[in-house]
Enzyme design. Sequence first.
Site, PDB file in Angstrom:
ATOM      1  N   THR A  46       0.848  -1.200   0.000  1.00 19.64           N
ATOM      2  CA  THR A  46       0.000   0.000   0.000  1.00 19.64           C
ATOM      3  C   THR A  46       0.878   1.242   0.000  1.00 19.64           C
ATOM      4  O   THR A  46       2.020   1.209   0.466  1.00 19.64           O
ATOM      5  CB  THR A  46      -0.953   0.050   1.219  1.00 19.64           C
ATOM      6  N   HIS A  85      -1.621   5.659   6.621  1.00 19.80           N
ATOM      7  CA  HIS A  85      -2.643   5.429   7.659  1.00 19.80           C
ATOM      8  C   HIS A  85      -3.054   3.953   7.684  1.00 19.80           C
ATOM      9  O   HIS A  85      -3.251   3.364   8.743  1.00 19.80           O
ATOM     10  CB  HIS A  85      -3.874   6.291   7.398  1.00 19.80           C
ATOM     11  N   LYS A  86      -3.185   3.379   6.476  1.00 21.59           N
ATOM     12  CA  LYS A  86      -3.530   1.953   6.409  1.00 21.59           C
ATOM     13  C   LYS A  86      -2.424   1.106   7.046  1.00 21.59           C
ATOM     14  O   LYS A  86      -2.706   0.109   7.696  1.00 21.59           O
ATOM     15  CB  LYS A  86      -3.712   1.512   4.952  1.00 21.59           C
ATOM     16  N   ASP A 103      -8.477  -2.830  -0.858  1.00 20.46           N
ATOM     17  CA  ASP A 103      -9.230  -1.773  -1.508  1.00 20.46           C
ATOM     18  C   ASP A 103     -10.437  -1.488  -0.624  1.00 20.46           C
ATOM     19  O   ASP A 103     -11.105  -2.414  -0.167  1.00 20.46           O
ATOM     20  CB  ASP A 103      -9.653  -2.176  -2.925  1.00 20.46           C
ATOM     21  N   ALA A 104     -10.662  -0.199  -0.369  1.00 23.52           N
ATOM     22  CA  ALA A 104     -11.697   0.156   0.602  1.00 23.52           C
ATOM     23  C   ALA A 104     -12.525   1.317   0.080  1.00 23.52           C
ATOM     24  O   ALA A 104     -12.144   1.991  -0.883  1.00 23.52           O
ATOM     25  CB  ALA A 104     -11.043   0.537   1.927  1.00 23.52           C
ATOM     26  N   PHE A 118      -8.089   9.512   9.178  1.00 27.17           N
ATOM     27  CA  PHE A 118      -7.827  10.103   7.869  1.00 27.17           C
ATOM     28  C   PHE A 118      -9.100  10.130   7.022  1.00 27.17           C
ATOM     29  O   PHE A 118     -10.112   9.522   7.367  1.00 27.17           O
ATOM     30  CB  PHE A 118      -6.708   9.338   7.148  1.00 27.17           C
ATOM     31  N   LYS A 161     -10.426   2.541  17.045  1.00 30.88           N
ATOM     32  CA  LYS A 161     -11.009   2.278  15.709  1.00 30.88           C
ATOM     33  C   LYS A 161     -10.778   0.820  15.301  1.00 30.88           C
ATOM     34  O   LYS A 161     -11.645   0.171  14.723  1.00 30.88           O
ATOM     35  CB  LYS A 161     -10.380   3.244  14.704  1.00 30.88           C
ATOM     36  N   HIS A 195     -13.959  -1.629   9.565  1.00 30.15           N
ATOM     37  CA  HIS A 195     -14.003  -2.464   8.362  1.00 30.15           C
ATOM     38  C   HIS A 195     -12.657  -3.157   8.125  1.00 30.15           C
ATOM     39  O   HIS A 195     -12.597  -4.326   7.766  1.00 30.15           O
ATOM     40  CB  HIS A 195     -14.391  -1.607   7.152  1.00 30.15           C
TER      41      HIS A 195
HETATM   42  P1  IMP Z   1      -8.133   2.848  -1.669  1.00 29.62           P
HETATM   43  O1  IMP Z   1      -6.834   3.384  -1.176  1.00 29.62           O
HETATM   44  O2  IMP Z   1      -8.251   2.698  -3.134  1.00 29.62           O
HETATM   45  O3  IMP Z   1      -8.525   1.619  -0.919  1.00 29.62           O
HETATM   46  O4  IMP Z   1      -9.167   4.000  -1.395  1.00 29.62           O
HETATM   47  C1  IMP Z   1      -9.920   3.992  -0.309  1.00 29.62           C
HETATM   48  C2  IMP Z   1     -10.352   5.398  -0.006  1.00 29.62           C
HETATM   49  O5  IMP Z   1     -11.514   5.273   0.811  1.00 29.62           O
HETATM   50  C3  IMP Z   1      -9.299   6.131   0.813  1.00 29.62           C
HETATM   51  O6  IMP Z   1      -8.460   6.898   0.020  1.00 29.62           O
HETATM   52  C4  IMP Z   1     -10.181   6.979   1.716  1.00 29.62           C
HETATM   53  O7  IMP Z   1     -10.558   8.141   1.034  1.00 29.62           O
HETATM   54  C5  IMP Z   1     -11.405   6.095   1.920  1.00 29.62           C
HETATM   55  N1  IMP Z   1     -11.251   5.248   3.125  1.00 29.62           N
HETATM   56  C6  IMP Z   1     -10.997   3.912   3.164  1.00 29.62           C
HETATM   57  N2  IMP Z   1     -10.864   3.479   4.409  1.00 29.62           N
HETATM   58  C7  IMP Z   1     -11.009   4.555   5.186  1.00 29.62           C
HETATM   59  C8  IMP Z   1     -10.963   4.736   6.586  1.00 29.62           C
HETATM   60  O8  IMP Z   1     -10.711   3.827   7.396  1.00 29.62           O
HETATM   61  N3  IMP Z   1     -11.183   5.990   7.016  1.00 29.62           N
HETATM   62  C9  IMP Z   1     -11.438   7.036   6.178  1.00 29.62           C
HETATM   63  N4  IMP Z   1     -11.486   6.922   4.873  1.00 29.62           N
HETATM   64  C10 IMP Z   1     -11.275   5.679   4.366  1.00 29.62           C
END
Ligand code: IMP
Length: 185
Positions: A6, A10-11, A63-64, A139, A162, A167
Amino acid sequence: MITFITGNKHKVIEAENIFQIFGVKLEHIDLGYMEPQGTLEDVAKFGAKYACQELNKPAIVEDAGLFIKALNGFPGTYSSYVQDSLGNQNILKLMEGIDDRYAEFRSVIGYCAPNSEPKVFLGRVKGQIAHEERGNLGFAYDPLFLVPEVGKTFGELTTEEKNQFSHRRNSLEKFINWYVSQDDE
Ligand code: IMP
């Protein structure tokens, strides 16, 4: 030892803390790749397969996204782009006058080992879109995401708090339980 791919610091902090709870070691590698358009599952499968081929070892990606019911699941798979382009204040504007504030965060972990097909693990957490941003921890959408049982937004919770029910906790816990059970076979 598990390798987490990643670019989001923050992740990494959250995942490190969650892996520690389960006593599994985590290493982090930032390996940029183009995300295909598609569901969280599609993106996680693609990323996991790409990463393990590149590194020639097992890897996980995540992916979130935030899915707001009254907005038909928006921003969903576009969460990252919408956070950067619209931001939280514009989400609040879209939600003005809407009583149904239900939203959920979803996280999909993709895992792949060389020469095998990727597997995915879904985690969700239910909440509400707050009426204003609250807290400066976490974040992205965290200050908007109110957890009714706790009476606080994710932005008001420490990483440890948290991580008790997020999730990401739920998807990683599913993954870790499966991963550890593989060792027993
Ligand atoms: P990814 O990096 O493609 O998985 O995008 C996920 C996006 O969803 C992130 O850039 C955040 O904007 C949002 N997101 C996912 N998880 C969280 C969380 O735990 N807190 C706040 N925003 C989140």
